[in-house]
Design a protein around this motif. Structure first.
Motif, mmCIF file in Angstrom:
data_model
loop_
_atom_site.group_PDB
_atom_site.id
_atom_site.type_symbol
_atom_site.label_atom_id
_atom_site.label_comp_id
_atom_site.label_asym_id
_atom_site.label_seq_id
_atom_site.Cartn_x
_atom_site.Cartn_y
_atom_site.Cartn_z
ATOM 1 N N LYS A 135 20.956 83.804 33.977
ATOM 2 C CA LYS A 135 21.390 84.162 35.329
ATOM 3 C C LYS A 135 22.858 84.548 35.350
ATOM 4 O O LYS A 135 23.251 85.530 35.996
ATOM 5 C CB LYS A 135 21.122 82.989 36.269
ATOM 6 C CG LYS A 135 21.340 83.313 37.734
ATOM 7 C CD LYS A 135 20.915 82.152 38.623
ATOM 8 C CE LYS A 135 21.122 82.486 40.090
ATOM 9 N NZ LYS A 135 20.700 81.351 40.972
ATOM 10 N N LYS A 136 23.671 83.783 34.636
ATOM 11 C CA LYS A 136 25.109 84.065 34.618
ATOM 12 C C LYS A 136 25.411 85.333 33.819
ATOM 13 O O LYS A 136 26.322 86.086 34.161
ATOM 14 C CB LYS A 136 25.866 82.878 34.025
ATOM 15 C CG LYS A 136 25.778 81.625 34.885
ATOM 16 C CD LYS A 136 26.444 80.443 34.214
ATOM 17 C CE LYS A 136 26.353 79.201 35.092
ATOM 18 N NZ LYS A 136 26.939 78.000 34.434
ATOM 19 N N LEU A 137 24.645 85.535 32.760
ATOM 20 C CA LEU A 137 24.863 86.705 31.904
ATOM 21 C C LEU A 137 24.359 87.975 32.566
ATOM 22 O O LEU A 137 24.946 89.060 32.412
ATOM 23 C CB LEU A 137 24.142 86.480 30.562
ATOM 24 C CG LEU A 137 24.393 87.456 29.420
ATOM 25 C CD1 LEU A 137 25.865 87.466 29.024
ATOM 26 C CD2 LEU A 137 23.526 87.085 28.221
ATOM 27 N N GLY A 138 23.273 87.837 33.334
ATOM 28 C CA GLY A 138 22.631 89.007 33.948
ATOM 29 C C GLY A 138 21.461 89.460 33.095
ATOM 30 O O GLY A 138 21.543 89.463 31.860
ATOM 31 N N GLY A 139 20.360 89.831 33.742
ATOM 32 C CA GLY A 139 19.143 90.201 33.022
ATOM 33 C C GLY A 139 19.342 91.328 32.031
ATOM 34 O O GLY A 139 18.820 91.284 30.911
ATOM 35 N N GLN A 140 20.100 92.346 32.404
ATOM 36 C CA GLN A 140 20.311 93.495 31.524
ATOM 37 C C GLN A 140 21.070 93.082 30.263
ATOM 38 O O GLN A 140 20.683 93.446 29.143
ATOM 39 C CB GLN A 140 21.087 94.583 32.275
ATOM 40 C CG GLN A 140 21.277 95.865 31.468
ATOM 41 C CD GLN A 140 21.990 96.940 32.289
ATOM 42 O OE1 GLN A 140 22.245 96.771 33.472
ATOM 43 N NE2 GLN A 140 22.315 98.052 31.642
ATOM 44 N N HIS A 141 22.130 92.291 30.422
ATOM 45 C CA HIS A 141 22.897 91.839 29.265
ATOM 46 C C HIS A 141 22.066 90.882 28.410
ATOM 47 O O HIS A 141 22.143 90.937 27.170
ATOM 48 C CB HIS A 141 24.180 91.138 29.722
ATOM 49 C CG HIS A 141 25.231 92.071 30.205
ATOM 50 N ND1 HIS A 141 26.015 91.818 31.304
ATOM 51 C CD2 HIS A 141 25.636 93.291 29.735
ATOM 52 C CE1 HIS A 141 26.858 92.816 31.499
ATOM 53 N NE2 HIS A 141 26.647 93.724 30.568
ATOM 54 N N PHE A 142 21.274 90.025 29.062
ATOM 55 C CA PHE A 142 20.441 89.106 28.300
ATOM 56 C C PHE A 142 19.438 89.882 27.440
ATOM 57 O O PHE A 142 19.269 89.584 26.246
ATOM 58 C CB PHE A 142 19.687 88.153 29.233
ATOM 59 C CG PHE A 142 18.658 87.327 28.526
ATOM 60 C CD1 PHE A 142 19.023 86.203 27.800
ATOM 61 C CD2 PHE A 142 17.310 87.699 28.552
ATOM 62 C CE1 PHE A 142 18.073 85.450 27.111
ATOM 63 C CE2 PHE A 142 16.356 86.955 27.873
ATOM 64 C CZ PHE A 142 16.740 85.830 27.157
ATOM 65 N N GLU B 60 17.620 91.602 22.123
ATOM 66 C CA GLU B 60 17.198 92.674 21.220
ATOM 67 C C GLU B 60 18.074 92.709 19.970
ATOM 68 O O GLU B 60 17.579 92.828 18.842
ATOM 69 C CB GLU B 60 17.257 94.020 21.956
ATOM 70 C CG GLU B 60 16.774 95.194 21.109
ATOM 71 C CD GLU B 60 16.812 96.516 21.873
ATOM 72 O OE1 GLU B 60 16.753 97.572 21.216
ATOM 73 O OE2 GLU B 60 16.914 96.485 23.119
ATOM 74 N N LYS B 61 19.381 92.592 20.163
ATOM 75 C CA LYS B 61 20.300 92.591 19.021
ATOM 76 C C LYS B 61 20.098 91.352 18.141
ATOM 77 O O LYS B 61 20.230 91.417 16.921
ATOM 78 C CB LYS B 61 21.749 92.658 19.510
ATOM 79 C CG LYS B 61 22.122 93.964 20.193
ATOM 80 C CD LYS B 61 21.982 95.150 19.246
ATOM 81 C CE LYS B 61 22.390 96.444 19.927
ATOM 82 N NZ LYS B 61 22.215 97.618 19.012
ATOM 83 N N MET C 206 24.303 89.986 14.777
ATOM 84 C CA MET C 206 24.977 88.892 15.479
ATOM 85 C C MET C 206 26.292 89.337 16.106
ATOM 86 O O MET C 206 26.672 88.849 17.176
ATOM 87 C CB MET C 206 25.209 87.719 14.534
ATOM 88 C CG MET C 206 25.750 86.466 15.209
ATOM 89 S SD MET C 206 24.707 85.853 16.561
ATOM 90 C CE MET C 206 23.473 84.957 15.639
ATOM 91 N N ALA C 207 26.984 90.267 15.480
ATOM 92 C CA ALA C 207 28.252 90.749 16.039
ATOM 93 C C ALA C 207 28.020 91.389 17.400
ATOM 94 O O ALA C 207 28.789 91.162 18.356
ATOM 95 C CB ALA C 207 28.919 91.732 15.086
ATOM 96 N N ALA C 208 26.944 92.157 17.519
ATOM 97 C CA ALA C 208 26.633 92.805 18.799
ATOM 98 C C ALA C 208 26.220 91.760 19.834
ATOM 99 O O ALA C 208 26.572 91.869 21.013
ATOM 100 C CB ALA C 208 25.518 93.834 18.610
ATOM 101 N N VAL C 209 25.476 90.757 19.394
ATOM 102 C CA VAL C 209 25.067 89.670 20.293
ATOM 103 C C VAL C 209 26.301 88.987 20.876
ATOM 104 O O VAL C 209 26.411 88.799 22.087
ATOM 105 C CB VAL C 209 24.193 88.627 19.552
ATOM 106 C CG1 VAL C 209 23.905 87.422 20.462
ATOM 107 C CG2 VAL C 209 22.891 89.252 19.078
ATOM 108 N N ILE C 210 27.217 88.629 20.002
ATOM 109 C CA ILE C 210 28.427 87.922 20.436
ATOM 110 C C ILE C 210 29.247 88.791 21.388
ATOM 111 O O ILE C 210 29.764 88.306 22.401
ATOM 112 C CB ILE C 210 29.290 87.517 19.226
ATOM 113 C CG1 ILE C 210 28.534 86.530 18.327
ATOM 114 C CG2 ILE C 210 30.619 86.923 19.680
ATOM 115 C CD1 ILE C 210 28.187 85.217 18.957
#
Length: 335
Positions: free
Chosen positions: A267-274, A279-280, A286-290
């Motif tokens: 919820k805090k991150l936002g659905g699109q960012h989550f 996916e990453k 992991m770099a893209a995830v972070i």
């Protein structure tokens, strides 16, 4: 012989401590380094308590003696292995510790009973969080290496309180990954008291900026209030460096557990960012995830920094290398 809590704390440097409460009480929270020799175990304590409520004190005492009797030789033998002179406590410094001292005394083990028991220790611990401390708060975005800097300051001879180490948690939703289970709040408070007890409160004490909760553990109100009034030194680290450090820190984490931690902040991150981060993660990037996760964490940090703007004394840039050298720089800045 009964001891005040202050005399007890002085003597424990020379003598072992025996906690005669049940194993359940001990696990909930105990004096660090205390050894547990229950005079009544969990089941026996319940039985005695039931008789006390239903039949009165005298019957409860008889039940206790009947239950302890068969184990008495084991209790004494275990105590003898610890030493010929010991410190002893139960919950309130009452019957359990008093009886224990009498039993081991017959085997010529000298004992000193804590007046007020573990309850007196807890009262002392709770008082300690209100003691005035000269806190200097280390702040910075996620991945800035605040904990590493804090420990480097200790290497330089500075006084620190390492809340994350005591709590076995790094503070964020991912802070419990690859760490042992957190202690109980009570045990955390006891361990925190021990750290405060060792400090010279006339000198500066460094502490990392934290929210009021570190994982499942809430910080004591007295300490939290002081953390919210102390001077702040902000550590500035380039985002690329922070991403690299966080990849090194969490790259080996179990992917499913990392995903579960991400779900907690959907919820805090936002659905699109989550969805993008998930996916990453599945692609092992992991770099893209972070980088995606930092969109939330950096925003949260910036908002928090605005609230403490008046307390920020200086901002110091760090390239993420040689924490000991950087700690020396911070000490000069603090002066």
């Amino acid at each position: 012989m009964q001891l005040s809590i202050d005399d007890f704390l002085k003597l424990r440097a020379q003598l072992p401590i025996v906690d005669v409460r049940s194993e359940g009480e001990y696990q909930q929270g105990h004096i660090p380094a205390a050894l547990n020799i229950p005079i009544l175990n969990n089941t026996e304590r319940i039985a005695v308590g039931t008789d006390y409520k239903q039949k009165g004190q005298q019957e409860a005492i008889k039940t206790g003696f009947r239950l302890v009797g068969p184990r008495l030789i084991d209790i004494v033998s275990e105590t003898e292995k610890i030493g010929k002179e010991i410190l002893v406590h139960c919950w309130r410094g009452g019957m359990r510790s008093s009886n224990f001292c009498q039993f081991v005394g017959m085997a010529r083990v000298k004992s000193h009973q804590l007046a007020g028991g573990y309850k007196a220790y807890r009262a002392k611990a709770l008082e300690s969080y209100k003691l005035p401390m000269q806190l200097t708060i280390i702040s910075g975005c996620t991945g800035s290496g605040k904990s590493e800097i804090l420990r480097a300051l200790k290497n330089q001879g500075e006084q620190i309180i390492d809340l994350e180490q005591l709590a076995s948690h790094k503070g964020s939703a991912f802070g419990g990954l690859m760490l042992p289970p957190q202690p109980t709040t009570e045990q955390f408070q006891n361990d925190l008291f021990e750290e405060i007890h060792k400090l010279d409160l006339s000198r500066r004490v460094w502490i990392e900026d934290e929210s009021i909760a570190v994982g499942k553990i809430f910080l004591p109100e007295g300490l939290w209030r002081q953390m919210n009034s102390g001077p702040v030194i902000e550590i500035e680290v380039d985002k690329a460096v922070r991403i690299e450090r966080l990849v090194q820190e969490y790259g080996a984490a179990d992917k499913d557990m990392f995903l579960q931690a991400m779900i907690q902040i959907t919820k805090k991150l936002g659905g699109q960012h989550f969805n993008a981060a998930r996916e990453k993660l599945l692609q092992d990037d992991m770099a893209a995830v972070i980088a995606i996760l930092l969109t939330y964490y950096d925003k949260a940090y910036t908002n928090g920094l605005i609230r403490k703007k008046q307390r920020v004394k200086t901002s110091v840039s760090w390239n993420g290398n040689d924490a000991d050298a950087f700690a020396a720089t911070l000490i000069q800045q603090a002066k």
